[in-house]
Design an enzyme around this catalytic site. Structure first.
Site, short mmCIF file in Angstrom:
data_model
loop_
_atom_site.label_atom_id
_atom_site.label_comp_id
_atom_site.label_asym_id
_atom_site.label_seq_id
_atom_site.Cartn_x
_atom_site.Cartn_y
_atom_site.Cartn_z
CB CYS A 144 -7.85 -5.75 -5.52
SG CYS A 144 -8.77 -6.01 -4.10
CB CYS A 192 -12.61 -0.60 -1.98
SG CYS A 192 -12.73 -2.28 -1.10
CB CYS A 214 -10.24 0.56 -4.16
SG CYS A 214 -8.45 0.07 -4.79
CB CYS A 263 3.64 2.82 4.06
SG CYS A 263 3.93 4.18 5.04
CB CYS A 266 3.39 1.24 7.48
SG CYS A 266 1.64 0.67 7.08
CB CYS A 303 -1.75 2.89 10.29
SG CYS A 303 -1.64 4.52 9.27
NE ARG A 356 0.88 9.39 6.90
CZ ARG A 356 0.55 7.93 7.43
NH1 ARG A 356 -0.14 6.93 6.87
NH2 ARG A 356 1.78 6.92 8.38
#
Ligand code: SAM
Ligand code: DTB
Ligand code: SF4
Length: 329
Positions: free
Chosen positions: A50, A54, A57, A94, A125, A185, A257
């Site tokens: 990616c 972040c 991550c 998800c 999701c 979400c 959650r």
């Protein structure tokens, strides 16, 4: 429209622990069965490489985390995993992709995934990064129930964690999702070196949305070797429970959650989170790329606590969407 101030939330947050938990449980019981927890399963449909930075991550191409990257996986593989999740008792599937944002050429395959999972009678999701207004519309037309896009932390602390997209980009995507008719979400991560004011800042941003997110994942940082946050201090479990309780009070009708990080939580800590109003978990041995508790362990914990998986109230209607009905497909 909710209008919580940071001072109000600070006062809630700082109450004696037992008072905070009592207030959170009182609110929880007004809107939910306190002995039911919604169960979702995650699948990484495109892993690693990616371009974003972040700091938490494992999937960013900028950090050397030893992760094996994989292109967008086949629809059949997704459906096989979804079938297993359904058989294991999950009601929501998800699908997550390590993208900055989806490319229009990916949409037809995503639509097929949505169709196939919905046909099994599960909620769907996806979390695919930033969406344009058009893309949100396409996913909504395809029948996607929820879109996950986290604010992650407060507007002030955000720049310490991510530099390749800004807070406003995230709010814009959430607005596109809301306008498309899909459910939101959105939540964040605790334990990234932020202060309590940042946790309050995050919760106030979420709770003050014109319609707060229907689903609020509260993640505890999973410290992955090779990421800039690998050596963060362990996060205080009591502070984590407080944050869950405040989220419950601020967003009484949302599912909160207890998300990533359960692998490093004791049963007692998870039980406290459920007492504080958490009523959803990720179930199954893997999150996206990191470990989650074994399904058998979660079943045993539910049994000890007298918790039942929340049944799907109204399975969202399944309507086959032809690809030519989705612009760009
Ligand atoms: N690439 C998309 C995006 O960032 O919007 C979707 C996938 S991304 C992995 C989804 C969310 O997972 C992030 O927003 C973050 O909140 C959470 N996450 C990622 N790595 C994590 C970690 N190490 N610990 C806790 N949560 C994490
Ligand atoms: C969310 O808030 N947490 C999930 C889901 N939304 C996509 C992801 C957690 C990822 C944890 C690190 C990993 O397994 O790669
Ligand atoms: Fe990419 Fe999402 Fe990971 Fe950020 S959180 S690096 S956007 S996969």
């Amino acid at each position: 429209m909710p209008n919580w101030t940071r001072d109000q939330v600070e006062a809630l947050y700082a109450q004696p622990f037992n008072d905070l938990l009592f207030q959170a449980q009182t609110v929880h019981r007004q809107h939910f069965d306190p002995n039911q927890v919604q169960v979702s399963t995650l699948l990484s449909i495109k892993t690693g490489a990616c371009p974003e930075d972040c700091a938490y991550c494992p999937q960013s191409t900028r950090f050397n985390t030893g992760l094996k990257k994989e292109p967008l996986i086949d629809v059949e593989e997704v459906l096989a995993k979804a079938k297993k999740a359904k058989e294991a008792g999950s009601t929501r599937f998800c699908m997550g992709a390590a993208w900055r944002s989806p490319k229009d050429r990916d949409i037809p395959k995503l639509v097929e995934m949505i169709n196939g999972v919905k046909e099994m009678g599960m909620e769907t999701c996806m979390t695919l990064g930033m969406l344009t207004e058009n893309q949100a519309g396409e996913l909504a037309t395809a029948g996607l129930d929820y879109y996950n896009h986290n604010l992650d932390t407060s507007p002030e602390y955000y720049k310490e964690i991510i530099t390749t997209r800004c807070y406003q980009d995230r709010l814009d995507t959430l607005e596109h999702v809301r306008n498309s008719g899909m459910k939101i979400c959105s939540g964040g991560i605790l334990g990234m070196g932020e202060g309590r004011t940042d946790r309050i800042g995050l919760l106030v941003e979420l709770a003050n949305m014109s319609v707060p997110p229907e689903s609020v994942p509260i993640n505890m940082l999973v410290k992955v070797q090779g990421t800039p946050l690998q050596d963060e201090d362990d996060f205080d479990p009591i502070e984590f429970v407080r944050c869950i309780a405040v989220a419950r009070i601020l967003m009484p009708k949302s599912h909160v959650r207890l998300s990533a990080g359960r692998e490093n939580m004791s049963e007692e800590m998870q039980a406290l989170c459920f007492s504080a109003g958490a009523n959803s978990i990720f179930y199954g041995e893997k999150l996206l790329t990191t470990a989650n508790p074994e399904a058998e362990k979660d079943k045993a914990l539910f049994k000890k606590l007298g918790i039942e998986p929340e049944p799907l109230k109204q399975p969202t209607p399944f309507k086959e969407i032809r690809l030519d009905q989705v612009a760009n497909a």
